[in-house]
Design an enzyme around this catalytic site. Structure first.
Site, PDB file in Angstrom:
ATOM      1  N   TYR A 172       0.832  -1.212   0.000  1.00 19.85           N
ATOM      2  CA  TYR A 172       0.000   0.000   0.000  1.00 19.85           C
ATOM      3  C   TYR A 172       0.857   1.248   0.000  1.00 19.85           C
ATOM      4  O   TYR A 172       1.748   1.407   0.819  1.00 19.85           O
ATOM      5  CB  TYR A 172      -0.911   0.027   1.221  1.00 19.85           C
ATOM      6  CG  TYR A 172      -1.966  -1.041   1.295  1.00 19.85           C
ATOM      7  CD1 TYR A 172      -2.374  -1.732   0.160  1.00 19.85           C
ATOM      8  CD2 TYR A 172      -2.558  -1.371   2.502  1.00 19.85           C
ATOM      9  CE1 TYR A 172      -3.349  -2.716   0.246  1.00 19.85           C
ATOM     10  CE2 TYR A 172      -3.537  -2.343   2.590  1.00 19.85           C
ATOM     11  CZ  TYR A 172      -3.930  -3.016   1.468  1.00 19.85           C
ATOM     12  OH  TYR A 172      -4.894  -4.000   1.544  1.00 19.85           O
ATOM     13  N   HIS A 218      -1.157 -12.074   0.750  1.00 23.66           N
ATOM     14  CA  HIS A 218      -2.095 -11.135   0.128  1.00 23.66           C
ATOM     15  C   HIS A 218      -2.827 -11.719  -1.075  1.00 23.66           C
ATOM     16  O   HIS A 218      -3.987 -11.413  -1.323  1.00 23.66           O
ATOM     17  CB  HIS A 218      -1.326  -9.876  -0.284  1.00 23.66           C
ATOM     18  CG  HIS A 218      -2.170  -8.663  -0.377  1.00 23.66           C
ATOM     19  ND1 HIS A 218      -1.639  -7.383  -0.355  1.00 23.66           N
ATOM     20  CD2 HIS A 218      -3.506  -8.486  -0.490  1.00 23.66           C
ATOM     21  CE1 HIS A 218      -2.616  -6.499  -0.449  1.00 23.66           C
ATOM     22  NE2 HIS A 218      -3.745  -7.135  -0.545  1.00 23.66           N
TER      23      HIS A 218
END
Length: 315
Positions: free
Chosen positions: A43, A124
């Site tokens: 991110y 993820h």
């Protein structure tokens, strides 16, 4: 202060949300009974001119460094596997889930977060170029070293999660005990393409819910629970994928329930998720104090049984 079943999504911290605002939101979240902070090492690489992630983790690390003693009051959740590495196009250039990639990702996350451990470490997205045994063992080593407390899988097909759990169990390794997927009160049409869906296996399904009920050791976290503002903002309309009769019927009941309780539709959705069977932990990303206050109140709201039954009864 009573804890609320809500995770603060920090995806935009350090990119779409500036550091000062992020600090204020983190402070208010903790003061409001929140403990779970969810981020990822990637991110938000798509917002960076150089295509690099790590912004969110750095902001959280700086926030913790300026608040000595606070680390024991929060539970940090971060992810690995989707961070771009080297040249090329994402997702082909993602770091993946090899043993070396997992080790490096964990070390880098700890450095950015300025901590010696994370409470929940997620893979993820799946990586079929690496044997599940290699990934499972690398994750187990993180737990056994004390670097990671628990393991979770985000955006993985359920059969791969179950296989990985079986491998871990057979070898006496710690395995996955959490799933992170997209879920909300409204659902798109089957097979419809949602513009921001991101991951093929990123959705909560009836099978997922049944699996979690049958496996009490597995927690379920739900991202994008408020559909990017579509429940309450006219400037954020639902995508065409949600254009079906079920949406109209569910929105009608949702509006009725919110009016009867004197709360927003967002708050009813969060209460429906957090207090259902199985209970889910909603992950809410916010950019203002008003949004955070609404989310905290929604997660703390307990729906009366009759109203929950009305919400559930709409197909």
């Amino acid at each position: 202060m009573e804890q609320v079943n809500l995770a603060l999504g920090a995806m935009g911290f350090g990119s779409q949300v500036d550091k000062r605002t992020a600090f204020d939101l983190l402070d208010r979240f903790i003061d409001g009974g929140g403990t779970l902070i969810d981020t990822a090492n990637c991110y938000a690489f798509w917002s960076d001119p150089n295509g690099a992630g790590g912004h969110s983790e750095k902001v959280i690390g700086e926030w913790l460094a300026k608040r000595p003693g606070l680390r024991d009051r929060v539970r940090l959740s971060t992810k690995a596997g989707a961070q771009p590495v080297g040249g090329g196009q994402w997702p082909a250039n993602r770091e993946g889930l090899s043993a070396s990639a997992i080790k490096t990702a964990a070390e880098d996350s700890l450095r950015r977060l300025r901590t010696d451990h994370v409470d929940l470490f997620w893979t993820h997205m799946e990586d079929r170029s690496v044997p599940l045994e290699e990934t499972a063992q690398a994750l187990a080593l993180l737990v056994e070293s004390g670097t990671v407390a628990r393991l979770g899988a985000s955006n993985h097909p359920l059969w791969r999660v179950e296989r990985a759990r079986h491998i871990a169990q057979a070898n006496g390794w710690p395995g996955y005990t959490a799933l992170q997927l997209r879920h909300s009160y409204l659902s798109p049409r089957p097979w419809a393409k949602v513009p921001d869906q991101g991951h093929r296996f990123g959705w909560v399904t009836d099978e997922i819910l049944d699996y979690v009920v049958a496996h009490p050791d597995v927690a379920l976290w739900a991202y994008t629970p408020l559909l990017n503002g579509s429940y309450t903002r006219d400037d954020r309309p639902l995508s065409e994928a949600y254009d079906h009769p079920g949406t109209s019927r569910r929105l009608a009941v949702l509006t009725e329930v919110a009016a009867e309780l004197g709360v927003t539709r967002n708050q009813v959705v969060l209460a429906w998720l957090a207090g259902g069977v199985p209970p889910l932990t909603p992950i809410v990303g916010v950019s203002s104090t008003a949004q955070l206050e609404e989310a905290l109140a929604g997660a703390a709201l307990v729906l009366p049984g009759e109203l929950r039954a009305r919400l559930d009864a709409v197909a």
